[in-house]
Motif scaffolding. Structure first.
Motif, PDB file in Angstrom:
ATOM      1  N   PHE A  28      -8.452  -7.074   7.748  1.00 21.75           N
ATOM      2  CA  PHE A  28      -8.345  -5.717   8.275  1.00 21.75           C
ATOM      3  C   PHE A  28      -9.116  -5.593   9.590  1.00 21.75           C
ATOM      4  N   PHE A  64     -14.306 -13.009  -4.273  1.00 24.55           N
ATOM      5  CA  PHE A  64     -13.626 -11.892  -4.940  1.00 24.55           C
ATOM      6  C   PHE A  64     -12.203 -12.228  -5.398  1.00 24.55           C
ATOM      7  N   THR A  94     -14.832  -1.991  -9.131  1.00 17.99           N
ATOM      8  CA  THR A  94     -15.603  -2.838  -8.215  1.00 17.99           C
ATOM      9  C   THR A  94     -15.842  -2.188  -6.853  1.00 17.99           C
ATOM     10  N   VAL A  95     -14.969  -1.284  -6.432  1.00 24.97           N
ATOM     11  CA  VAL A  95     -15.123  -0.709  -5.092  1.00 24.97           C
ATOM     12  C   VAL A  95     -15.461   0.774  -5.147  1.00 24.97           C
ATOM     13  N   THR A 107       0.594  -4.157  -5.498  1.00 23.30           N
ATOM     14  CA  THR A 107      -0.157  -4.894  -4.478  1.00 23.30           C
ATOM     15  C   THR A 107      -0.936  -6.065  -5.060  1.00 23.30           C
ATOM     16  N   GLN A 136      -7.961  -1.126  -0.432  1.00 18.11           N
ATOM     17  CA  GLN A 136      -6.765  -1.916  -0.144  1.00 18.11           C
ATOM     18  C   GLN A 136      -7.107  -3.403  -0.120  1.00 18.11           C
ATOM     19  N   ALA A 137      -8.279  -3.713   0.471  1.00 16.01           N
ATOM     20  CA  ALA A 137      -8.687  -5.122   0.552  1.00 16.01           C
ATOM     21  C   ALA A 137      -8.837  -5.694  -0.853  1.00 16.01           C
ATOM     22  N   ALA A 138      -9.425  -4.902  -1.767  1.00 12.36           N
ATOM     23  CA  ALA A 138      -9.589  -5.383  -3.137  1.00 12.36           C
ATOM     24  C   ALA A 138      -8.228  -5.571  -3.796  1.00 12.36           C
ATOM     25  N   ALA A 139      -7.318  -4.586  -3.578  1.00  9.89           N
ATOM     26  CA  ALA A 139      -6.009  -4.654  -4.235  1.00  9.89           C
ATOM     27  C   ALA A 139      -5.216  -5.857  -3.740  1.00  9.89           C
ATOM     28  N   VAL A 140      -5.228  -6.063  -2.425  1.00  6.52           N
ATOM     29  CA  VAL A 140      -4.403  -7.131  -1.873  1.00  6.52           C
ATOM     30  C   VAL A 140      -4.935  -8.500  -2.314  1.00  6.52           C
ATOM     31  N   HIS A 141      -6.240  -8.564  -2.612  1.00  6.99           N
ATOM     32  CA  HIS A 141      -6.785  -9.839  -3.069  1.00  6.99           C
ATOM     33  C   HIS A 141      -6.836  -9.950  -4.588  1.00  6.99           C
ATOM     34  N   MET A 189     -10.824 -12.368  -9.248  1.00  7.89           N
ATOM     35  CA  MET A 189      -9.721 -11.542  -9.722  1.00  7.89           C
ATOM     36  C   MET A 189      -8.635 -12.392 -10.360  1.00  7.89           C
ATOM     37  N   ALA A 207      -7.071  -7.376  -7.159  1.00  8.10           N
ATOM     38  CA  ALA A 207      -7.706  -6.470  -8.105  1.00  8.10           C
ATOM     39  C   ALA A 207      -6.709  -5.410  -8.564  1.00  8.10           C
ATOM     40  N   PHE A 242     -16.797  -5.793   1.247  1.00 12.00           N
ATOM     41  CA  PHE A 242     -17.459  -4.947   0.254  1.00 12.00           C
ATOM     42  C   PHE A 242     -18.958  -4.913   0.560  1.00 12.00           C
ATOM     43  N   PHE A 283       0.834  -1.211   0.000  1.00 10.53           N
ATOM     44  CA  PHE A 283       0.000   0.000   0.000  1.00 10.53           C
ATOM     45  C   PHE A 283       0.863   1.252   0.000  1.00 10.53           C
ATOM     46  N   ASP A 315     -14.227   4.162   1.956  1.00 14.19           N
ATOM     47  CA  ASP A 315     -13.301   3.553   2.902  1.00 14.19           C
ATOM     48  C   ASP A 315     -12.066   3.061   2.147  1.00 14.19           C
ATOM     49  N   ARG A 363      -9.725   1.335   3.149  1.00 12.55           N
ATOM     50  CA  ARG A 363      -9.421  -0.065   3.471  1.00 12.55           C
ATOM     51  C   ARG A 363     -10.096  -1.013   2.489  1.00 12.55           C
ATOM     52  N   LEU A 364     -11.305  -0.613   2.035  1.00 15.02           N
ATOM     53  CA  LEU A 364     -12.001  -1.465   1.063  1.00 15.02           C
ATOM     54  C   LEU A 364     -11.182  -1.559  -0.208  1.00 15.02           C
TER      55      LEU A 364
END
Lengths: 383, 597
Positions: free
Chosen positions: A111, A128, B513-514, A102, B498-503, A132, B505, A117, A82, B493, B495-496
């Motif tokens: 988190f 998800f 998507t977010v 990332t 970041q959550a998508a990126a780390v998984h 992806m 996206a 989502f 990040f 948010d 974090r949402l």
């Protein structure tokens, strides 16, 4: 790097990182090795990471422990990608990941705020990462079903996050993080938003997951109890540096300095002067002239030091025994399974004692004189 | 403006590779800034240049200040604006309190009664007042019915009707500004004051009023600045003695007198406006223009207490409150309990009636059978609706407006949303200044903007073209979009994402998507309000349109000045329906962003 590498030799057995706990027999260690070396991150003039170095073994469960602002979340964010480090390097399985965005790092992450989502159902959230990765529908459905089953979420599959309790949401977030069976799973204070009972049950769930999956877990918390209960190794952070890395027992029993001693568990510090040293055992004299023995690391300079005594390692008695120190009771609380007694030593130093409640033990009154004895293996010399 | 954090430099400073810099969100600001630069800032600079082209340079300005006609008008404009702002404050505060204190359905109804008129075109609301105050209007009918007068009174075309009309038009702005300040007030402070022995009136005087002073100040200045440039309402409701400054500019433009003097008139109005905004921004922070919170300049972990410096010194204010306030309070304190609450209810109720009654009257009249504007209508029919929908000129105007508004909304949303993304997501220096440029068209008097664009449009041959009008309207649409979308983005948010990126996206997928689903309601609301802004726009169109391209407001304007017939009431009723529909669509957005905050 130079500062933290000196700290790496935390306790007497720091050279064996996986000494006490390793993934359960039979599980494959599919985790990645993460090597962080000399990482620096600045926000303006504030150093959030000040030359951090840590070598995380494949399949290890490592906790970054520290107060807020100590840089533990920064380090996690740097590993997740990040943020970019201003200096140093991070390697995963020997390959630098500096240039890897990332979304190509292939990690799982949980988190504190769950970060589910809100516009997707539980199933869609968990699916998800599979979506992806372009995994086909049939496989994806099977993996999601398996993972939901594993997290005991199957009956909630069609719900949206808003319809679930905090604990359930966090289990969904964990399901999303593990559904790809990633080699690395990052957890950023995942339990802080939950109440104590829930926290303990999910702690056990995460430990069990770690055993089953064999992934490398990097867990961030400011809760020392959580860190002690869950980790293979703990890295204690303060002011952007790792001050000590070691197994929970090493960190608790043999902290390197006052910060670690005070941050992990309750502690008594006694000022004393080293009279002589024999191997790892030293003889000291307290401020009131009492001579006692303590354990220390091998290299220690003679002179004035602080000696750590954990409150539950202190023996108390109403009668004087040889080597015991005289103390006056300041307060005494009955807490159920233990008695919590605050005393003042003859030197004027305060001391906290926690002793098990047994049938014959009377709760002392303030003003009573009691005798405290410290075994040499119960005292630890801080540098 | 707040200080720029030192960390901002690290993100975009030298040494960052080009590829990295090309991915910076700050680049998203470029299209909007370039657009506004060409079609807003440059024409204004040109305007100033022409105004200074006399020999010597102050010739035109000397004429503005020495000819009594203009000087008197300038003084009159300031007087009217200050009076209107004061009236709005006096009547707006109780109304804001009324919204703040009511709960549940009552709150929704009252708030809607304030917000709804805010989004209806000024022209239509002014027209409604003409109907209401007209010789055969409901007020004259009522007065005659009660027997107070025998002859209909001349209620229109005097200073009173100008003040009433402008106050009614600008009140929602004041109420919203005070209300946003009230709603941020910590309720426990009021309870703490009550628990400390302060009566309700003392609480109001020592807690509520001081803590909502910024909202009052922002509301007063916004109303004052808007009133300075007012053109439609004084033209329609005022008499010969009520000429406001902006009206001179349009009249001079019609007569095509010497170039330069006309521009000087506009520059005087612009400079006065900018001075007021500048002084206000200095004390209140320029955020008052967009009614928003301070922008985060860069990702700095600790807040550096920038807001503290702007606190008004309590010394003088408290002294004044003690000297003047307490004796008055003691007098008021002798009033029966509940007097304060009743004052709020009565004044707030009066304000809501003032805002809603004209619209309701116009809607009723649109169903009249009579050819005259008479209330109550002798009989009901749909003849005026039939006339509107069968009249090719009205329909052409309607479709022109719809087309131009759609184009304008498309421009404003694409440029404005990108710019909002750049403002919220980038870490560049001078964000506040950029935001100020993006939002500043809101405070520039439309007459000035229209005049400055006119010469550009002549040169570029854009006069009377749909694209030209759409672009001109987008100058005012961009601020609306930027403010709404930036607020929506700040609610996303991180974090949402970041959550998508780390998984897994990619950045584009994260956005799709977010981010996009999260800001979609905001985007929709922004698109609607940008559309409405253009659909209602009259003053710019007066300057920039041609006889071949009549928009609905232009057609309305011509008819209002020529003959007041019930077709206008039909158009007004349709506009009201459009706004109600839009607000109904936007409601979930507004309530959601309220819940997230």
């Amino acid at each position: 790097m130079t500062t933290s590498s000196a700290m790496l030799a935390g306790g007497p057995s720091a050279s064996a990182p996986l000494a006490t706990r390793s993934p359960a027999a039979g599980a494959q260690a599919i985790g990645s090795r993460i090597t962080v070396s000399g990482v620096v991150k600045r926000y303006g003039s504030f150093l959030a990471a000040d030359g951090v170095g840590i070598d995380i073994q494949p399949g290890e469960f490592v906790t970054l422990l520290g107060p807020s602002g100590s840089g533990k979340t920064t380090l996690l964010n740097l590993i997740a990608g990040f943020q970019k480090p201003d200096g140093g390097a991070i390697h995963v399985d020997g390959k630098p990941i500096d240039g890897v965005p990332t979304h190509r790092r292939g990690f799982g992450m949980v988190f504190q705020s769950y970060a589910l989502f809100p516009n997707m159902t539980v199933t869609q959230n968990v699916a998800f990462p599979l979506r992806m990765a372009g995994i086909d529908r049939a496989t994806s459905e099977r993996r999601v079903a398996e993972t939901l089953e594993m997290m005991r979420l199957s009956e909630h599959a069609a719900k949206t996050p808003a319809e679930m309790s905090g604990g359930q949401q966090q289990r969904v977030a964990i399901a999303r993080a593990i559904v790809m069976r990633p080699r690395v799973i990052l957890m950023d204070e995942p339990l802080s938003a939950l109440d104590r009972r829930l926290r303990e049950s999910i702690q056990i769930e995460i430990r069990d997951l770690h055993r089953t999956l064999g992934s490398t877990f990097l867990f961030v918390t400011h809760d020392q109890g959580e860190a002690l209960a869950m980790s293979d190794r703990i890295a204690v952070m303060d002011a952007g540096r790792i001050v000590q890395i070691g197994t929970p027992t090493e960190i608790y029993r043999h902290p390197v300095n006052r910060f670690v001693a005070a941050f992990v568990g309750e502690s008594n510090l006694i000022e004393a002067e080293i009279l002589q040293r024999r191997g790892t055992t030293v003889t000291l004299k307290s401020r009131s002239g009492q001579v006692f023995e303590a354990e220390s690391r091998e290299q220690i300079d003679l002179g004035r030091v602080a000696v750590l005594v954990r409150p539950e390692r202190i023996a108390v008695g109403a009668e004087q025994v040889s080597g015991a120190m005289r103390a006056t009771v300041r307060s005494a609380l009955f807490l159920g399974e233990i008695q919590r007694i605050e005393v003042e030593l003859e030197s004027g130093e305060p001391m906290l004692i926690r002793c098990a409640d047994t049938a014959g033990r009377r709760l002392p009154d303030p003003g009573d004189t009691i005798w405290v004895s410290l075994g040499s293996e119960d005292c630890w010399v801080l540098s | 403006m707040s200080a720029v954090a030192p960390g901002a430099a690290a993100a975009a400073g030298p040494g960052v590779p080009l590829a990295e810099r090309l991915r910076s969100p700050a680049l998203l600001l470029v299209p909007a800034i370039a657009f506004l630069g060409f079609i807003y800032l440059l024409p204004l600079i040109d305007l100033v240049r022409i105004s200074l082209a006399g020999i010597p340079w102050w010739t035109h300005f000397e004429r503005v200040f020495s000819v009594p006609l203009y000087w008197d008008s300038l003084v009159r404009t300031m007087q009217i604006s200050a009076t209107v702002a004061a009236l709005c404050l006096v009547f707006g505060y109780p109304t804001a309190l009324l919204i703040h204190r009511s709960r549940g359905l009552a709150k929704v109804v009252i708030a809607t009664a304030i917000i709804l008129p805010y989004f209806i075109a000024i022209l239509i609301r002014t027209y409604a007042w003409m109907v209401l105050l007209g010789r055969n209007g409901p007020i004259n009918k009522l007065l005659q019915g009660i027997g107070i007068t025998d002859e209909p009174l001349q209620l229109l075309f005097n200073r009173g009707s100008v003040l009433l009309g402008m106050t009614a038009v600008l009140l929602p702005l004041m109420v919203l500004s005070i209300y946003s300040s009230l709603s941020r007030l910590d309720g426990s402070l009021v309870r703490a004051a009550l628990a400390s022995g302060a009566g309700p009136i003392a609480v109001f005087w020592r807690v509520t009023i001081p803590l909502t002073l910024p909202g009052m100040g922002a509301g007063f200045l916004l109303v004052f600045v808007s009133a300075l440039g007012f053109f439609i309402t004084p033209t329609l409701l005022g008499g010969p003695g009520d000429q406001m400054f902006a009206m001179h500019i349009t009249q001079q433009a019609d007569f095509a007198t010497s170039e330069g003097f006309l521009q000087a008139l506009a520059v005087v109005l612009l400079v006065i406006t900018l001075i007021v905004v500048g002084v206000a921004g200095h004390f209140l922070g320029f955020e008052f223009i967009w009614g928003g919170s301070k922008l985060v300049e860069a990702q700095t972990p600790p807040a550096r207490g920038g807001g503290g410096a702007r606190r008004a010194s309590p010394g003088a204010g408290a002294l004044l409150a003690d000297l003047a306030g307490w004796p008055i309070l003691r007098l008021i304190g002798r009033l029966p309990a509940g007097a304060g609450a009743w004052t709020v209810r009565i004044m707030g109720g009066a304000v809501i009636a003032t805002l809603i009654v004209p619209i309701v009257v116009v809607m009723i009249i649109s169903f009249s059978k009579s050819s005259f504007l008479t209330f109550p209508p002798p009989a009901f029919s749909l003849r005026w609706y039939e006339k509107f929908f069968s009249d090719s000129e009205w329909m052409a105007a309607f479709f022109n407006s719809a087309l131009i508004a759609a184009l304008s909304a498309a421009i404003a949303v694409s440029l404005g949303a990108a710019a909002a993304m750049g403002i919220v997501r980038s870490t560049i220096r001078g964000k506040t200044l950029l935001m100020l440029i993006l939002v500043s068209p809101v405070v520039v008097p439309p007459v000035v903007l229209g005049l400055s664009l006119y010469s550009l449009f002549l040169r570029a041959d854009l006069v009377g073209t749909p694209w030209g009008l759409a672009a001109a309207h987008a100058v005012g649409g961009i601020p609306i979009v930027v403010v709404i979308v930036a607020a929506a983005l700040q609610g996303v948010d991180r974090r949402l994402e970041q959550a998508a990126a780390v998984h897994g996206a990619s950045p584009a997928t994260v956005f799709r998507t977010v981010t996009l689903p999260a800001i979609a309601p905001g985007l929709a609301a922004a698109a609607f309000f940008a559309f409405l802004h253009s659909f209602d726009e009259l003053v710019l169109s007066l300057f920039l349109s041609s006889a071949q391209l009549k928009t609905l407001p232009l057609r309305l304007w011509a008819d209002v000045n020529y003959q007041l017939n019930p077709v206008l009431a039909v158009v007004s009723s349709l506009e009201v329906l459009l706004v109600i529909g839009g607000i109904a669509l936007a409601r979930p957005v507004l309530s959601r962003s309220g819940g997230a905050a």
